[in-house]
Enzyme design. Sequence first.
Site, PDB file in Angstrom:
ATOM      1  CG  ASP A 108       5.285  -1.536  -7.899  1.00 20.58           C
ATOM      2  OD1 ASP A 108       6.288  -1.081  -8.456  1.00 20.58           O
ATOM      3  OD2 ASP A 108       5.295  -2.009  -6.754  1.00 20.58           O
ATOM      4  CG  ASP A 154      -4.780 -14.088 -11.791  1.00 17.23           C
ATOM      5  OD1 ASP A 154      -3.649 -14.459 -11.466  1.00 17.23           O
ATOM      6  OD2 ASP A 154      -5.090 -13.784 -12.964  1.00 17.23           O
ATOM      7  N   GLY A 196       0.778  -1.233   0.000  1.00 13.75           N
ATOM      8  CA  GLY A 196       0.000   0.000   0.000  1.00 13.75           C
ATOM      9  C   GLY A 196       0.807   1.278   0.000  1.00 13.75           C
ATOM     10  CB  SER A 197       4.422   2.055  -0.141  1.00 12.08           C
ATOM     11  OG  SER A 197       4.697   1.177  -1.217  1.00 12.08           O
ATOM     12  CE  LYS A 198       5.930   1.530  -6.177  1.00  6.82           C
ATOM     13  NZ  LYS A 198       6.362   0.620  -5.085  1.00  6.82           N
ATOM     14  CB  CYS A 220      11.871  -3.102  -6.462  1.00  6.84           C
ATOM     15  SG  CYS A 220      11.130  -4.658  -5.973  1.00  6.84           S
TER      16      CYS A 220
END
Length: 259
Positions: free
Chosen positions: A187, A166, A119-121, A240
Site C-alpha cells: 500500500d 527503508d 495501521g488500518s490495514k 489512494c
Amino acid sequence: MKPAFEIRMRALLPDEKDFTEYEKIIHEQPRNFIRCNTLKISTNELFSRLQKKWQVEQPFQNNPEIMLITSQLNPGELGNALEHILGYYYIQEISSMLPVIALEPQPGEFVLDLCSSPGSKTTQIAARMNNEGTILANDLKIDRIMILSTNLERCGVTNCIVSRKDAIALCSNLAKSKIKFDKILLDVPCSGEGTLRSSPKTFQMWNEKVIRKLSRQQKKFIAYAIKCLKKGGTLVYSTCTHAPEENEEIVDFALKNFP
C-alpha cells in the site's frame, strides 16, 4: 481544483456528465464507515452496543464487520467513543478496506505489510488472521511507527513484528536471506488524489511532478517486493490516488518485467 488538475481529470473523464459528478462528489463529506475489530468483539455484539447510541447499518452481507453510521455526528464523536478507545472498532473508509479483502490473509500465514502506518490495514490483516501466523509491519519514519504501534496495541494485535526500515532495503535484505511471504500488501505512498473528500489540503498539495517521482519510486517498491513473495503467493498493490502513472502504469510494469 488547480487548473492543471482539472485539465488532467477532464482528459481522464471526457464525458462531461462524468466530470460534473466527479467534481460534485469530491466536495462532499465521506460517509462514516467503521470496521469491527473481531479480535476484541463480535460483529453482533458491537452492532448491538452501537445501536444504543447511533443509527447503524451493515450494508455488506459478506462483510458484516463493515458498518455504516448514518446518524448525524458531532466532530470527533466517532473517535472519542468508548468503543473506539477500547479498540472495538477502527474508523476506516471502504476503499481502505478493499486491499485486505482482496489479499485474503489466512490464519497461520506469513504476511508482509511493507508500508504499514498508520495501521488500518495491518489491524485488518491481524483480525482476518485471528492473531495466528505472523505479520511483518514495516514503515520508515519513527513518528509513523509510533502511530502504528499505538493502533496495534489498541486493537489487541499480538502476531505482528514492527520494523523501521527503508522498504527497498528491507526487501533486498529479506531476499538475500531467502525469506519469503505467503502474502504481501504493498500500500504505497502516493499522491493521494482519492483523499480529496477527507483531506481537502490535497487540492493545494497536488503536483504533477510529484506524481512522476512517486511512480518511479513505486516501480522500485513492487520490483523488490516481488522478490520476497513465495511461489503461488499473493501480492496486492494499492494506492489512494486516481493517477494512472501510479496505478495502471505500475501494474503494467510488473506484468512486463515479472510475468
